[in-house]
Design a protein around this motif. Structure first.
Motif, short mmCIF file in Angstrom:
data_model
loop_
_atom_site.label_atom_id
_atom_site.label_comp_id
_atom_site.label_asym_id
_atom_site.label_seq_id
_atom_site.Cartn_x
_atom_site.Cartn_y
_atom_site.Cartn_z
N MET A 1 0.83 -1.20 0.00
CA MET A 1 0.00 0.00 0.00
C MET A 1 0.87 1.25 0.00
O MET A 1 2.03 1.21 0.40
N PHE A 2 0.30 2.32 -0.45
CA PHE A 2 0.90 3.64 -0.26
C PHE A 2 -0.25 4.62 -0.11
O PHE A 2 -1.07 4.80 -1.03
N CYS A 3 -0.37 5.24 1.06
CA CYS A 3 -1.47 6.16 1.33
C CYS A 3 -0.92 7.38 2.06
O CYS A 3 -0.26 7.25 3.08
N ASN A 4 -1.21 8.56 1.52
CA ASN A 4 -0.73 9.80 2.15
C ASN A 4 -1.85 10.82 2.28
O ASN A 4 -1.61 12.02 2.33
N GLN A 5 -3.11 10.34 2.37
CA GLN A 5 -4.22 11.27 2.28
C GLN A 5 -4.56 11.99 3.59
O GLN A 5 -5.28 12.99 3.57
N CYS A 6 -4.05 11.52 4.72
CA CYS A 6 -4.37 12.19 5.98
C CYS A 6 -3.15 12.88 6.56
O CYS A 6 -2.00 12.63 6.17
N THR A 13 5.31 11.18 5.00
CA THR A 13 5.46 10.83 3.58
C THR A 13 4.34 9.93 3.10
O THR A 13 3.68 10.22 2.10
N GLY A 14 4.09 8.81 3.78
CA GLY A 14 3.04 7.91 3.35
C GLY A 14 3.06 6.61 4.13
O GLY A 14 4.13 6.14 4.54
N CYS A 15 1.90 6.03 4.35
CA CYS A 15 1.80 4.74 5.04
C CYS A 15 2.03 3.63 4.02
O CYS A 15 1.38 3.60 2.96
N GLY A 123 -2.32 2.31 -7.82
CA GLY A 123 -2.36 3.26 -6.71
C GLY A 123 -1.64 4.56 -7.05
O GLY A 123 -1.26 4.81 -8.20
N LEU A 124 -1.41 5.38 -6.06
CA LEU A 124 -0.82 6.70 -6.27
C LEU A 124 0.53 6.65 -6.98
O LEU A 124 0.83 7.48 -7.84
N LEU A 125 1.35 5.68 -6.61
CA LEU A 125 2.71 5.64 -7.14
C LEU A 125 2.76 5.21 -8.60
O LEU A 125 3.83 5.22 -9.21
N LEU A 504 2.03 20.56 6.81
CA LEU A 504 1.48 20.63 5.46
C LEU A 504 1.25 19.22 4.91
O LEU A 504 1.91 18.26 5.32
N PRO A 505 0.31 19.08 3.99
CA PRO A 505 -0.01 17.76 3.44
C PRO A 505 1.19 17.08 2.77
O PRO A 505 1.95 17.72 2.04
N ALA A 506 1.32 15.79 3.00
CA ALA A 506 2.42 15.04 2.40
C ALA A 506 2.27 14.92 0.89
O ALA A 506 3.26 14.72 0.18
N PHE A 507 1.05 15.05 0.40
CA PHE A 507 0.83 14.88 -1.04
C PHE A 507 1.10 16.16 -1.83
O PHE A 507 1.00 16.17 -3.05
N ILE A 508 1.46 17.25 -1.16
CA ILE A 508 1.80 18.50 -1.85
C ILE A 508 3.31 18.50 -2.12
O ILE A 508 4.12 18.54 -1.19
N SER A 509 3.68 18.47 -3.38
CA SER A 509 5.10 18.47 -3.75
C SER A 509 5.67 19.88 -3.57
O SER A 509 4.93 20.87 -3.51
N PRO A 510 6.99 20.02 -3.46
CA PRO A 510 7.60 21.35 -3.31
C PRO A 510 7.19 22.32 -4.41
O PRO A 510 6.92 23.50 -4.15
N ALA A 511 7.12 21.85 -5.65
CA ALA A 511 6.75 22.73 -6.76
C ALA A 511 5.30 23.20 -6.64
O ALA A 511 5.00 24.37 -6.88
#
Length: 539
Positions: A1-6, A13-15, A123-125, A504-511
């Motif tokens: 799994m890879f989950c970073n929604q919470c 980074t992600g579960c 999944g996300l990746l 800040l949310p883990a799913f927000i990239s630096p850019a």
């Protein structure tokens, strides 16, 4: 799994082994596959709309599917298997677009093992580019919040075809090769639909139960057995109150159900006794000491302890393996007789603390606008120098005591505008009043964040200034995807200089973060002292 929604995702980074929420790897994979199949449904149905061959039931199904994957909603594998099978049936009943359809429109499993393998692959990746993944994730998480709010509104008979169409458009877009500008535009459009769905839900709740009134809610316990109801679904509460009114038991709200006490329709039920406990992170201790049965109507459920698991009942899209689930009949009626019977043989609730103060709720837009003249006069006279929006979610992280300390440190000429379970960090503090106006104005559930928008817009109109020129600071706490929707909604309204935390949310990239900082001056929370000096500078 890879989950970073919470917000609590592992190491920021992600579960990858098990969700911090308690979600097993298998459930996470099933959720990813369900969303993937919904993308295929969306693509086919959007094309079918052009020839009027679409399925009118697709919009609600997609909303319910997205809602079921929200953090702390459904942990039950069997329910996800049913939804996956239903998704495939709905998709395959729609017209085929041709041989070049994406895989999401065509894939079918031959075995349960193939379900797991496919879920892992989509999944996300599966999106390699970090910034594309970030923008797609932000869009999907924002749509999960929209789906949750929309499902609540639909239960009360309020629907909007344009919201359903946007959810399909957004899902379909994640399988397209879009430019960064196009993806950013979709994320902001998601915020626009966030405002729209919050307005729809506000109309649904007030249309069914009346306009909330500023109400004092007791937090003590009575001598009779009780039923505890938590979550967000007011219709479930209505049916429970009606079925239990002569049963000799009391009904207590918990968590996000606290604001129900403010609706006129519920005030007639004398056995709606009070509010028990606080926000969702404390439910394991609070459900234990409540002694009676607990109904969980929506998120946020966390894996229950064995000591009280048999007293838990789920309903709606919420689920947990081994827990009794109450379904609705064909006419949308739910039979809570088993819950009531369990309550009758239970001990009365155990008091949580001594001397708990009443909680104030019901400060929704109609109630606040009814005293608008008093509020405006207080601002003009300098009695109120600043409003601070402290809406959002609570969570388990220790650093969330920041919000309690921030509220305590606020100058006495400030007023907090809040909605959501974040308020439990400070709504029991004795912050007093300003000219009779409570210093904590609780608009209600996270579902009621629309009230904060209406109040803000009304103040801007009253003072003849732009929304960013008002004496308002934004210090928002987030945890899950409905909070993402609320944030995007605020951004779509052009509101700037929002402080977001605890991190800040883990799913927000630096850019992508740079885009948000550049266009909206979004900031991470720091310390109470630094943030206070920035948000409420001394004259």
């Amino acid at each position: 799994m890879f989950c970073n929604q919470c917000e609590e995702t592992v190491k920021g980074t992600g579960c990858i082994v098990k969700g911090i929420c308690g979600k097993e790897d298998e459930i996470a994979v099933y959720q990813d596959l369900l969303i993937y199949l919904c993308k295929g449904i969306a693509i086919r149905n959007l094309t079918a709309m052009k020839s009027q061959k679409d399925d009118p039931n697709v919009g609600l199904f997609i909303a319910e599917a997205l809602f079921s994957t929200l953090t702390n909603v459904n942990f039950d594998k069997a329910r996800f298997v049913d939804m996956i099978n239903k998704a495939i049936a709905i998709r395959d009943a729609l017209p085929v677009n041709g041989p070049d359809e994406p895989d999401a429109c065509r894939w079918r499993p031959a075995s349960e093992n193939e379900i797991m393998e496919k879920g892992k692959a989509v999944g996300l990746l599966a999106t390699g580019n970090e910034d594309v993944r970030s923008l797609r994730s932000t869009l999907i998480y924002g749509m999960k919040g929209i789906a949750a709010y929309y499902t609540h509104a639909e239960i009360l008979g309020k629907t909007d075809a344009t919201i359903e169409a946007f959810l399909q458009k957004g899902l379909a877009s994640t399988l397209e090769d879009l430019s960064v500008d196009e993806m950013v535009a979709l994320v902001l459009e998601c915020g626009e639909y966030g405002v729209k769905v919050l307005a729809l839900l506000d109309a649904a709740n007030t249309g069914a139960y009346g306009k909330p009134e500023i109400t004092s809610v007791k937090t003590t316990v009575g001598s009779r057995p009780g039923i505890l109801i938590t979550g967000h679904d007011l219709k479930d509460l209505e049916q429970l109150l009606e079925q239990s009114k002569d049963a000799g038991v009391d009904i207590y709200t918990h968590g996000e159900m606290l604001p129900a006490h403010a609706y006129p329709a519920f005030k007639k039920y004398t056995h709606l006794f009070g509010n028990y406990g606080g926000s969702w992170p404390h439910q394991r201790e609070e459900f234990e000491s409540f002694n009676g049965p607990v109904i969980i109507t929506t998120n946020c459920i966390i894996p229950p302890k064995d000591s009280y698991k048999e007293r838990i009942f789920t309903t709606g899209l919420t689920g947990y393996p081994g827990v009794i689930h109450i379904n609705a009949d064909a006419d949308d009626t739910k039979d809570f007789s088993a819950v009531i019977a369990a309550a009758k043989v239970s001990k009365p609730p155990q008091a949580l603390r001594q001397g708990d103060a009443d909680l104030i709720t019901g400060c929704a837009h109609d109630a606040v606008l009814a005293i608008a003249e008093t509020v405006i006069t207080a601002v003009k006279n300098g009695d109120i120098k600043k409003f601070v929006v402290m809406a959002g979610c609570d969570g388990r992280r220790k650093d969330r005591d920041y919000y309690t300390k921030f509220a305590e440190a606020l100058p006495k000429d400030t007023v907090i505008l809040t909605a959501g379970c974040a308020k439990y960090r400070y709504n029991s503090l004795d912050l007093g009043t300003i000219g009779g106006i409570p210093r904590v104005l609780d608009a209600g559930q996270c579902n009621d964040c629309y009230s904060l928008v209406v109040i803000t817009q009304a103040l801007a109109e009253a003072f003849g200034v732009g929304i960013n020129e008002l004496p308002i600071a934004y210090n928002i706490a987030w945890y899950e995807q409905k909070a993402v929707t609320v944030l995007l909604s605020l951004l779509s309204l052009g509101i700037k200089d929002i402080t977001l935390g605890p991190k800040l949310p883990a799913f927000i990239s630096p850019a992508v973060l740079n885009v948000l900082v550049k266009n909206f001056d979004l900031k991470p929370k720091t310390t109470v002292e630094e943030d206070m000096a920035r948000m409420i500078p001394k004259a």
